[in-house]
Design a protein around this motif. Structure first.
Motif, mmCIF file in Angstrom:
data_model
loop_
_atom_site.group_PDB
_atom_site.id
_atom_site.type_symbol
_atom_site.label_atom_id
_atom_site.label_comp_id
_atom_site.label_asym_id
_atom_site.label_seq_id
_atom_site.Cartn_x
_atom_site.Cartn_y
_atom_site.Cartn_z
ATOM 1 N N GLU A 8 20.223 14.924 -14.692
ATOM 2 C CA GLU A 8 19.061 15.608 -14.369
ATOM 3 C C GLU A 8 18.987 17.162 -14.061
ATOM 4 O OE1 GLU A 8 16.252 12.411 -16.293
ATOM 5 O OE2 GLU A 8 15.782 14.002 -14.865
ATOM 6 N N HIS A 51 15.142 12.072 -9.491
ATOM 7 C CA HIS A 51 15.892 12.937 -9.674
ATOM 8 C C HIS A 51 15.053 14.585 -8.582
ATOM 9 C CE1 HIS A 51 18.242 12.243 -11.903
ATOM 10 N NE2 HIS A 51 19.055 13.648 -11.429
ATOM 11 N N LYS A 66 14.608 13.166 -21.344
ATOM 12 C CA LYS A 66 13.848 12.672 -22.045
ATOM 13 C C LYS A 66 14.655 11.898 -22.709
ATOM 14 C CE LYS A 66 10.132 14.186 -20.610
ATOM 15 N NZ LYS A 66 8.947 13.752 -19.691
ATOM 16 N N ASP A 91 16.576 7.540 -12.507
ATOM 17 C CA ASP A 91 14.800 7.511 -12.078
ATOM 18 C C ASP A 91 14.511 8.004 -10.946
ATOM 19 O OD1 ASP A 91 13.161 8.871 -13.049
ATOM 20 O OD2 ASP A 91 11.594 6.972 -12.554
ATOM 21 N N THR A 121 16.367 9.333 -21.068
ATOM 22 C CA THR A 121 16.460 7.663 -20.632
ATOM 23 C C THR A 121 15.060 6.600 -20.042
ATOM 24 O OG1 THR A 121 16.437 8.194 -18.475
ATOM 25 C CG2 THR A 121 18.488 7.600 -20.066
ATOM 26 N N TRP A 122 15.070 5.873 -21.006
ATOM 27 C CA TRP A 122 13.431 4.984 -20.514
ATOM 28 C C TRP A 122 13.815 3.739 -20.112
ATOM 29 C CZ3 TRP A 122 7.626 6.719 -20.980
ATOM 30 C CH2 TRP A 122 7.004 6.382 -20.027
ATOM 31 N N LYS A 153 9.455 -0.827 -14.334
ATOM 32 C CA LYS A 153 10.039 0.130 -13.254
ATOM 33 C C LYS A 153 9.810 -0.646 -12.036
ATOM 34 C CE LYS A 153 8.310 3.701 -16.364
ATOM 35 N NZ LYS A 153 10.188 4.080 -16.623
#
Length: 414
Positions: free
Chosen positions: A123, A211, A395, A209, A397-398, A402
């Protein structure tokens, strides 16, 4: 320097683990964060989102906010709510969400490896968000938000991690959203050595997740090395807080799109344009695409299944073949006129955790005109993009579940 190394984590005292654990700082609005800390004086949001303790409307990037973060960290240290481990170690971290379970390693990951692209990114970062994390790390003299990393699954790493979760977890927290967070400290020197060696055999790690946290940690390390001509490379600031999971355990949900208007099209003309590239079929209810190249669309009170002409899929292009790219290149850009989804305010993004009903409700309310449901990006595709040195569309990847903030922090001093 090794790819990863153990560290002495700052962790909640056992009696306070549930009080401290908080969602990642960037998954809620300021108003939501203020509601979350009501009646929770030890929530880690007082550190990760310190504006909750300052007047409403304050600029979250202003100096008083970072000063408040440091004040709140010191308050929790003085109260014994947060305690630093006496010796360096690794930590096993298991996340359980319903029937899904994944177990990873909490470690200090090499910033040199990140700078040299052994920890691979996929990203672009935004300077404003980077600057914010730099100031936060500098003010706290700590990294408090773990970076989510993936490694290619290997039998030796899988066996090592599986063998370390046999007994009860040292920390066991069920968050308000129902996700279970379990921690096992690993302080045995031979086990630490085996883990370090096993990860050293990996060609690369992949940022899933975080970056901006990686980029900020790299910038802080560079500044501190410049101020310390006698540095050895082993200083804590040369490493960053990370949780590493085997890629085949990670779960990516769909990341869907809603658009405010039809760019001058009527419903009929939009359907006509779509029919050039897609096979269109009406559906009796919400459409969650079962494979790549298929999409759900909610328009004018109805759900449709869209299947892209296979000849339009560039299978040899790791970015172009992503479903987010296929939708952008065949619909969002040429038909709906949104060329830069990073900046165009006509488009918004809805994480799959909210369900497909979140798409139809935003259209039915009149806020949006059309919604698209996508098949989730695969971890293999993310790694292929990173290996090619390419960048994924915004947007893409989700990740769920978490990581929690506050269960382990990395101090930048010994």
């Amino acid at each position: 320097m090794p790819l990863i190394k153990p560290f002495a984590a700052l962790r909640p005292a056992l009696a306070h683990a549930a009080d401290v654990a908080a969602p990642p700082y960037d998954v809620m609005s300021a108003a939501e964060a203020r509601r979350m800390v009501e009646g929770r004086p030890w929530s880690f949001l007082h550190i990760s989102r310190p504006e909750v303790d300052l007047p409403e409307g304050i600029d979250p990037h202003s100096p008083p906010v970072y000063a408040k973060a440091r004040e709140n960290l010191d308050r929790m240290l003085d109260a014994g709510v947060l305690v630093r481990d006496a010796a360096p170690g690794y930590y096993l971290y298991r996340l359980t969400m319903g029937t899904h379970r994944q177990t990873g390693l909490v470690a200090a990951a090499s910033i040199e490896a990140y700078d040299r692209d052994r920890i691979k990114r996929h990203e672009f970062t935004r300077p404003v968000k980077e600057d914010d994390r730099v100031r936060q790390i500098d003010a706290l003299n700590a990294q408090t938000g773990p970076v989510l990393l993936a490694c290619r699954a290997r039998p030796d790493i899988d066996a090592l991690l599986a063998g370390l979760v046999a007994g009860p977890a040292k920390t066991d927290v069920i968050a308000p959203d129902g996700i279970r967070h379990e921690f096992w400290p690993i302080m045995d020197e031979s086990t630490i050595g085996a883990l370090t060696a096993a990860f050293e055999r990996l060609d690369a790690l992949y940022i899933a997740d975080g970056h901006h946290r990686c980029a900020a940690a790299s910038r802080v390390a560079a500044m501190r090395r410049a101020a310390n001509p006698d540095h050895t490379g082993a200083e804590p600031y040369n490493f960053m807080l990370a949780v590493i999971f085997p890629h085949d355990q990670m779960r990516i949900l769909d990341y869907n799109r809603v658009v405010k208007d039809l760019h001058g099209h009527s419903v009929e003309s939009l359907m006509q344009r779509l029919s050039v590239a897609f096979e269109i079929e009406g559906a009796p209810g919400p459409v969650g695409p079962e494979r790549s190249g298929a999409f759900g669309m909610y328009l004018a009170g109805h759900w449709y299944r869209l299947v892209l002409d296979p000849g339009r899929i560039p299978h040899d292009d790791p970015v172009g073949r992503l479903d987010v790219s296929l939708l952008q290149d065949n619909v969002i850009g040429p038909i709906l006129g949104i060329q830069d989804p990073r900046r165009d305010e006509r488009i918004d993004f809805v994480g799959g955790i909210r369900g497909l009903e979140a798409l139809s409700s935003r259209v039915d309310s009149g806020e949006m005109a059309v919604a698209f449901a996508l098949h989730p990006t695969r971890m293999e595709d993310l790694m292929a993009v990173a290996d090619a040195g390419e960048v994924m569309p915004p947007k893409s990847t989700w990740f769920e579940p978490k990581l929690a903030d506050g269960l382990a922090s990395h101090l930048l001093t010994d």
